[in-house]
Design a protein around this motif. Structure first.
Motif, short mmCIF file in Angstrom:
data_model
loop_
_atom_site.label_atom_id
_atom_site.label_comp_id
_atom_site.label_asym_id
_atom_site.label_seq_id
_atom_site.Cartn_x
_atom_site.Cartn_y
_atom_site.Cartn_z
N ALA A 134 -26.62 -20.64 -26.73
CA ALA A 134 -27.08 -19.27 -26.44
C ALA A 134 -25.86 -18.41 -26.18
N VAL A 135 -25.90 -17.22 -26.70
CA VAL A 135 -24.73 -16.35 -26.61
C VAL A 135 -25.18 -14.90 -26.41
N ARG A 136 -24.37 -14.16 -25.64
CA ARG A 136 -24.61 -12.72 -25.50
C ARG A 136 -23.49 -12.00 -26.25
N ALA A 137 -23.87 -10.99 -26.99
CA ALA A 137 -22.87 -10.21 -27.74
C ALA A 137 -22.97 -8.75 -27.32
N LEU A 138 -21.82 -8.18 -26.98
CA LEU A 138 -21.76 -6.76 -26.61
C LEU A 138 -20.72 -6.06 -27.48
N HIS A 139 -21.07 -4.89 -27.94
CA HIS A 139 -20.11 -4.08 -28.70
C HIS A 139 -18.95 -3.74 -27.76
N SER A 140 -17.73 -3.82 -28.27
CA SER A 140 -16.57 -3.60 -27.39
C SER A 140 -16.22 -2.13 -27.22
N VAL A 141 -16.93 -1.25 -27.90
CA VAL A 141 -16.62 0.18 -27.80
C VAL A 141 -17.48 0.82 -26.71
N CYS A 142 -16.86 1.65 -25.92
CA CYS A 142 -17.56 2.32 -24.82
C CYS A 142 -18.58 3.33 -25.36
N PRO A 143 -19.81 3.28 -24.86
CA PRO A 143 -20.83 4.21 -25.35
C PRO A 143 -20.59 5.66 -24.91
N HIS A 144 -19.62 5.87 -24.00
CA HIS A 144 -19.36 7.24 -23.55
C HIS A 144 -18.71 8.04 -24.68
N LEU A 145 -17.42 7.75 -24.94
CA LEU A 145 -16.74 8.50 -26.00
C LEU A 145 -15.99 7.59 -26.97
N GLY A 146 -16.22 6.31 -26.87
CA GLY A 146 -15.70 5.43 -27.92
C GLY A 146 -14.38 4.73 -27.63
N CYS A 147 -13.92 4.74 -26.39
CA CYS A 147 -12.70 3.97 -26.08
C CYS A 147 -13.03 2.48 -26.11
N SER B 169 -20.42 6.98 -18.47
CA SER B 169 -21.12 6.51 -19.67
C SER B 169 -22.62 6.72 -19.50
N PRO B 170 -23.28 7.31 -20.50
CA PRO B 170 -24.70 7.62 -20.37
C PRO B 170 -25.61 6.39 -20.53
N ARG B 171 -25.03 5.27 -20.92
CA ARG B 171 -25.85 4.05 -21.07
C ARG B 171 -24.92 2.85 -20.94
N GLY B 172 -25.52 1.69 -20.82
CA GLY B 172 -24.73 0.48 -20.75
C GLY B 172 -24.10 0.14 -22.09
N VAL C 145 -23.38 -12.60 -35.77
CA VAL C 145 -23.72 -11.35 -35.07
C VAL C 145 -24.18 -10.31 -36.08
N LYS C 146 -25.22 -9.60 -35.67
CA LYS C 146 -25.63 -8.44 -36.48
C LYS C 146 -24.84 -7.25 -35.95
N PHE C 147 -23.75 -6.95 -36.62
CA PHE C 147 -22.84 -5.92 -36.11
C PHE C 147 -23.29 -4.55 -36.57
N GLN C 148 -23.36 -3.62 -35.62
CA GLN C 148 -23.66 -2.24 -35.98
C GLN C 148 -23.07 -1.32 -34.94
N ASN C 149 -22.89 -0.07 -35.34
CA ASN C 149 -22.34 0.94 -34.43
C ASN C 149 -23.46 1.85 -33.95
N PHE C 150 -23.21 2.47 -32.81
CA PHE C 150 -24.22 3.32 -32.21
C PHE C 150 -23.62 4.68 -31.86
N ARG C 151 -24.49 5.67 -31.79
CA ARG C 151 -24.03 7.03 -31.46
C ARG C 151 -23.43 7.04 -30.05
N LYS C 152 -22.30 7.72 -29.92
CA LYS C 152 -21.63 7.82 -28.61
C LYS C 152 -22.19 9.00 -27.83
N GLY C 153 -22.09 8.87 -26.50
CA GLY C 153 -22.41 9.99 -25.63
C GLY C 153 -23.87 10.28 -25.45
N SER C 154 -24.73 9.40 -25.93
CA SER C 154 -26.16 9.68 -25.84
C SER C 154 -26.83 8.60 -24.98
#
Ligand code: FES
Length: 180
Positions: A101-114, A147-150, A165-174
């Protein structure tokens, strides 16, 4: 007396029906080849396989004590003429959460992308740009975080000892998590 005999209504209807059928047929005949030309006319248009799952690492590479590790995500990019393997498209934190079992988190900050770093002392994540902090599960740890979300979770599975991993990017700042 007129030289032209009046056209019966039924003949007129037949004529209109034939013309309409010819126009619709012509549109259908032209549409398919034109649509097929789009990929050729736009060689820079990139189709990425990142919508599918990509192999990131072996499960054995994840620390048994549950400390997350950051891994690059390499994918195959395809355009009309080229197929390029192993192109870096981003990175993920992977954390062993159980047997296979594994947890995967995108390494980019959801705030502004750092880029978010792992904070070993705090057993969580920290973004140095505007000081957002996140718990190990990616949720916001400090309510003062801008950051507006985790952190964005990614679908991940272990197959035959490999982490996919199903890799995808998400909108920042929302506050909402919107795939882009
Ligand atoms: S970009 Fe991470 S806190 Fe602003």
């Amino acid at each position: 007396m007129s030289e032209h005999a009046p056209v019966p209504p039924s003949d007129r209807r037949t004529f209109v029906a034939k013309v309409s059928a010819a126009i619709v047929g012509g549109i259908i005949t032209l549409a398919a080849p034109i649509a097929g030309l789009f990929p050729l006319l736009d060689p820079l248009r990139r189709r990425s396989d990142t919508r599918g799952m990509v192999r990131v690492t072996s499960f054995a590479a994840l620390p048994e004590d549950g400390v997350p590790r950051k891994f690059p995500v390499l994918d195959t990019l395809v355009d009309a003429w080229n197929r390029t393997e192993n192109v870096p498209v981003g990175s993920v934190y992977l954390q062993r959460t159980g047997e296979n079992a594994v947890r995967a988190l995108h390494s980019v900050c959801p705030h502004l992308g750092c880029s978010v770093g792992y904070n070993a002392a705090g057993r969580g994540y920290f973004c140095p740009c505007h000081k957002s902090s996140f718990a190990l599960d990616g949720s916001i740890a400090d309510p003062k975080s801008p950051s507006p979300r985790g952190m964005d979770p990614l679908e991940a599975v272990v197959r035959n000892g490999e982490v996919w991993v199903k890799f995808q990017n998400f909108r920042k700042g929302s506050p909402e998590r919107v795939a882009v």
